[in-house]
Motif scaffolding. Structure first.
Motif, PDB file in Angstrom:
ATOM      1  N   SER A 132     -43.618  10.530  -9.672  1.00 16.46           N
ATOM      2  CA  SER A 132     -44.845  10.501 -10.470  1.00 16.46           C
ATOM      3  C   SER A 132     -45.752   9.316 -10.213  1.00 16.46           C
ATOM      4  N   ASN A 133     -45.426   8.496  -9.223  1.00 14.85           N
ATOM      5  CA  ASN A 133     -46.243   7.314  -8.951  1.00 14.85           C
ATOM      6  C   ASN A 133     -46.642   7.329  -7.486  1.00 14.85           C
ATOM      7  N   GLU A 134     -47.887   6.971  -7.183  1.00 12.86           N
ATOM      8  CA  GLU A 134     -48.368   7.017  -5.798  1.00 12.86           C
ATOM      9  C   GLU A 134     -47.596   6.074  -4.888  1.00 12.86           C
ATOM     10  N   LYS A 135     -46.946   5.048  -5.453  1.00 14.22           N
ATOM     11  CA  LYS A 135     -46.165   4.117  -4.659  1.00 14.22           C
ATOM     12  C   LYS A 135     -44.682   4.479  -4.624  1.00 14.22           C
ATOM     13  N   ALA A 136     -44.297   5.545  -5.320  1.00 16.33           N
ATOM     14  CA  ALA A 136     -42.902   5.978  -5.333  1.00 16.33           C
ATOM     15  C   ALA A 136     -42.545   6.620  -3.997  1.00 16.33           C
ATOM     16  N   ILE A 137     -41.360   6.291  -3.473  1.00 14.08           N
ATOM     17  CA  ILE A 137     -40.921   6.792  -2.170  1.00 14.08           C
ATOM     18  C   ILE A 137     -39.452   7.183  -2.238  1.00 14.08           C
ATOM     19  N   ILE A 138     -39.120   8.363  -1.748  1.00 14.77           N
ATOM     20  CA  ILE A 138     -37.735   8.725  -1.459  1.00 14.77           C
ATOM     21  C   ILE A 138     -37.638   8.796   0.055  1.00 14.77           C
ATOM     22  N   ASP A 139     -36.855   7.913   0.638  1.00 13.84           N
ATOM     23  CA  ASP A 139     -36.805   7.761   2.092  1.00 13.84           C
ATOM     24  C   ASP A 139     -35.352   7.864   2.538  1.00 13.84           C
ATOM     25  N   SER A 140     -35.054   8.825   3.418  1.00  6.27           N
ATOM     26  CA  SER A 140     -33.674   9.045   3.814  1.00  6.27           C
ATOM     27  C   SER A 140     -33.576   9.411   5.285  1.00  6.27           C
ATOM     28  N   GLU A 141     -32.436   9.038   5.905  1.00  6.24           N
ATOM     29  CA  GLU A 141     -32.165   9.476   7.262  1.00  6.24           C
ATOM     30  C   GLU A 141     -31.623  10.907   7.277  1.00  6.24           C
ATOM     31  N   SER A 142     -31.086  11.329   6.133  1.00  4.47           N
ATOM     32  CA  SER A 142     -30.703  12.733   5.949  1.00  4.47           C
ATOM     33  C   SER A 142     -31.819  13.372   5.130  1.00  4.47           C
ATOM     34  N   SER A 143     -31.522  14.384   4.340  1.00  2.00           N
ATOM     35  CA  SER A 143     -32.561  14.978   3.501  1.00  2.00           C
ATOM     36  C   SER A 143     -32.942  14.014   2.387  1.00  2.00           C
ATOM     37  N   ALA A 144     -34.218  13.996   2.020  1.00  3.83           N
ATOM     38  CA  ALA A 144     -34.666  13.124   0.937  1.00  3.83           C
ATOM     39  C   ALA A 144     -34.242  13.694  -0.412  1.00  3.83           C
ATOM     40  N   ILE A 145     -34.395  15.019  -0.581  1.00  6.95           N
ATOM     41  CA  ILE A 145     -33.960  15.709  -1.793  1.00  6.95           C
ATOM     42  C   ILE A 145     -33.206  16.963  -1.375  1.00  6.95           C
ATOM     43  N   SER A 146     -32.033  17.182  -1.939  1.00  3.54           N
ATOM     44  CA  SER A 146     -31.290  18.411  -1.675  1.00  3.54           C
ATOM     45  C   SER A 146     -30.811  19.007  -2.999  1.00  3.54           C
ATOM     46  N   THR A 147     -30.666  20.327  -3.022  1.00  2.88           N
ATOM     47  CA  THR A 147     -30.209  21.012  -4.229  1.00  2.88           C
ATOM     48  C   THR A 147     -28.978  21.855  -3.904  1.00  2.88           C
ATOM     49  N   THR A 148     -28.185  22.121  -4.924  1.00  6.91           N
ATOM     50  CA  THR A 148     -27.004  22.964  -4.750  1.00  6.91           C
ATOM     51  C   THR A 148     -27.380  24.428  -4.941  1.00  6.91           C
ATOM     52  N   ASP A 149     -26.435  25.317  -4.673  1.00  5.40           N
ATOM     53  CA  ASP A 149     -26.682  26.752  -4.846  1.00  5.40           C
ATOM     54  C   ASP A 149     -26.120  27.274  -6.156  1.00  5.40           C
ATOM     55  N   THR A 150     -25.703  26.348  -7.051  1.00  3.76           N
ATOM     56  CA  THR A 150     -25.062  26.781  -8.297  1.00  3.76           C
ATOM     57  C   THR A 150     -26.009  26.802  -9.489  1.00  3.76           C
ATOM     58  N   GLU A 151     -26.942  25.877  -9.541  1.00  5.61           N
ATOM     59  CA  GLU A 151     -27.864  25.788 -10.677  1.00  5.61           C
ATOM     60  C   GLU A 151     -29.295  25.656 -10.181  1.00  5.61           C
ATOM     61  N   LYS A 152     -30.234  26.215 -10.941  1.00  8.17           N
ATOM     62  CA  LYS A 152     -31.644  26.100 -10.595  1.00  8.17           C
ATOM     63  C   LYS A 152     -32.104  24.654 -10.782  1.00  8.17           C
ATOM     64  N   ALA A 153     -32.766  24.112  -9.779  1.00  8.41           N
ATOM     65  CA  ALA A 153     -33.276  22.745  -9.834  1.00  8.41           C
ATOM     66  C   ALA A 153     -34.790  22.752  -9.941  1.00  8.41           C
ATOM     67  N   THR A 154     -35.333  21.665 -10.490  1.00  6.91           N
ATOM     68  CA  THR A 154     -36.782  21.517 -10.635  1.00  6.91           C
ATOM     69  C   THR A 154     -37.228  20.237  -9.946  1.00  6.91           C
ATOM     70  N   ILE A 155     -38.198  20.376  -9.061  1.00  4.12           N
ATOM     71  CA  ILE A 155     -38.747  19.226  -8.339  1.00  4.12           C
ATOM     72  C   ILE A 155     -40.240  19.175  -8.604  1.00  4.12           C
ATOM     73  N   GLU A 156     -40.722  18.047  -9.115  1.00  8.35           N
ATOM     74  CA  GLU A 156     -42.144  17.859  -9.373  1.00  8.35           C
ATOM     75  C   GLU A 156     -42.631  16.628  -8.611  1.00  8.35           C
ATOM     76  N   ILE A 157     -43.540  16.844  -7.669  1.00  4.70           N
ATOM     77  CA  ILE A 157     -44.101  15.738  -6.899  1.00  4.70           C
ATOM     78  C   ILE A 157     -45.553  15.587  -7.330  1.00  4.70           C
ATOM     79  N   VAL A 158     -45.765  14.710  -8.288  1.00  2.00           N
ATOM     80  CA  VAL A 158     -47.111  14.467  -8.809  1.00  2.00           C
ATOM     81  C   VAL A 158     -47.897  13.605  -7.828  1.00  2.00           C
ATOM     82  N   SER A 159     -47.210  12.636  -7.245  1.00  2.06           N
ATOM     83  CA  SER A 159     -47.791  11.734  -6.264  1.00  2.06           C
ATOM     84  C   SER A 159     -46.641  11.031  -5.573  1.00  2.06           C
ATOM     85  N   GLY A 160     -46.931  10.245  -4.533  1.00  2.00           N
ATOM     86  CA  GLY A 160     -45.875   9.521  -3.861  1.00  2.00           C
ATOM     87  C   GLY A 160     -45.482  10.155  -2.537  1.00  2.00           C
TER      88      GLY A 160
END
Length: 339
Positions: A31-59
């Motif tokens: 939610s912040n323009e300076k927020a960063i998720i930085d990874s050598e693998s996936s930055a965000i990953s989800t499982t196949d068991t439960e529905k996940a919610t991803i909101e990228i407002v900025s960043g």
């Protein structure tokens, strides 16, 4: 499950097998323009068991070795602004269970997200110099971003400037309307702002604020543009070249302050203010232009331990004190070179 993580800082996963954020039926909000998720693998990953919610407002959500977002199950994904960039894909989904919602600017991506998501009605994707820009379709844009071949149109100035900041690629921003808001020119890519015969007039602060590590250029392909700010027409904190236009400010037409980390080159233009140009840090070169000041036309001002310099190769300076050099602080010295 049902946990909510709102990110306003930086998460770095340096292990090549480590995911930045793993979701199992949870929600993450960037939610912040300076927020960063930085990874050598996936930055965000989800499982196949439960529905996940991803909101990228900025960043920024990015992976240097995998896809930025890897959806292994059902995902509700909302992107407003920001950069989603992966070495492989922006979004990877073998299950094709992503419910995508775009808001505001729509975001910038390193790959064609229409291959795994349905683009919502009203939005379109445009490939501009290697990045995919999602923008809301409008026939009356305030700003158009282009690489000369493809163009993304933006009906809101803020959405366009955030897209510029997020994109990290070279492009041209064309101003299509007169505006009364500050234009923030900030990117790690090289950006040309074409005033296109339009005016910028703000009633507070600076009309154009230049930042970032990229090389910024301001030009006026049509002619007749006037940029007016209460403090300054242009506050330069980065690397800027001015090729044309008229710039008027209360204190300064162009101000390169003690917060600047870059350089300034003026090839042409008209500059009017109490001090038409003031350089307090870094270097400036004037090749041409007209500088009219009620106090000083060109000022090289050593402040805060900085040693600024101005080289004048041409142009016309008209002011009671003409070109001035002010102050020194210990080993700091202001330098004015007349060629």
């Amino acid at each position: 499950n049902n946990a909510i993580l709102e990110l306003q800082c930086t998460i770095t996963a340096s292990n090549e097998n480590a995911t930045g954020v793993a979701l199992d039926g949870s929600t993450i909000k960037v939610s912040n323009e300076k927020a960063i998720i930085d990874s050598e693998s996936s930055a965000i990953s989800t499982t196949d068991t439960e529905k996940a919610t991803i909101e990228i407002v900025s960043g920024t959500v990015r992976s240097s070795g995998d896809s930025a977002i890897v959806a292994n199950g059902e995902v509700s994904l909302t992107v407003g602004n920001g950069l989603v960039s992966g070495a492989d894909l922006s979004i990877e989904s073998e299950s094709n269970q992503i419910n995508l919602t775009l808001t505001d600017g729509g975001g910038v991506y390193s790959s064609d997200i229409s291959e795994c998501c349905t683009i919502p009605d009203g939005y379109s994707l445009k490939l501009i110099n290697g990045r995919w820009f999602a923008s809301y379709d409008t026939t009356d844009p305030v700003v158009s971003l282009t690489d000369g071949a493809n163009t993304a149109n933006y009906g809101e100035l803020t959405d366009a400037t955030i897209a510029i900041r997020s994109s990290d690629v070279d492009l041209t921003a064309i101003l299509n309307k007169n505006i009364t808001e500050q234009f923030e020119l900030n990117s790690s890519g090289d950006i040309t702002l074409d005033l296109n015969g339009k005016d910028i007039e703000v009633e507070s602060l600076d009309a154009i604020k230049v930042e970032g590590s990229g090389n910024m250029t301001i030009t006026d392909s049509v002619g007749g543009s006037t940029v007016t700010g209460v403090t300054s027409a242009i506050l330069n904190l980065g690397n800027l070249t001015i090729e044309g236009g008229t710039f008027k400010g209360g204190d300064y037409a162009v101000h390169q302050s003690t917060s600047s980390n870059g350089t300034l080159t003026i090839k042409d233009g008209t500059f009017e203010a109490e001090k038409a140009l003031s350089v307090e840090k870094g270097e400036a070169v004037i090749d041409d232009g007209t500088f009219t000041g009620t106090v000083a036309g060109v000022e090289c001002y050593s402040r805060g331990g900085n040693s600024p310099s101005i080289t004048i190769n041409g142009g016309t300076i008209s002011a009671p004190t003409g070109a001035t050099v002010i102050g020194s602080n210990g080993t700091a010295t202001a330098t004015l070179i007349l060629n």
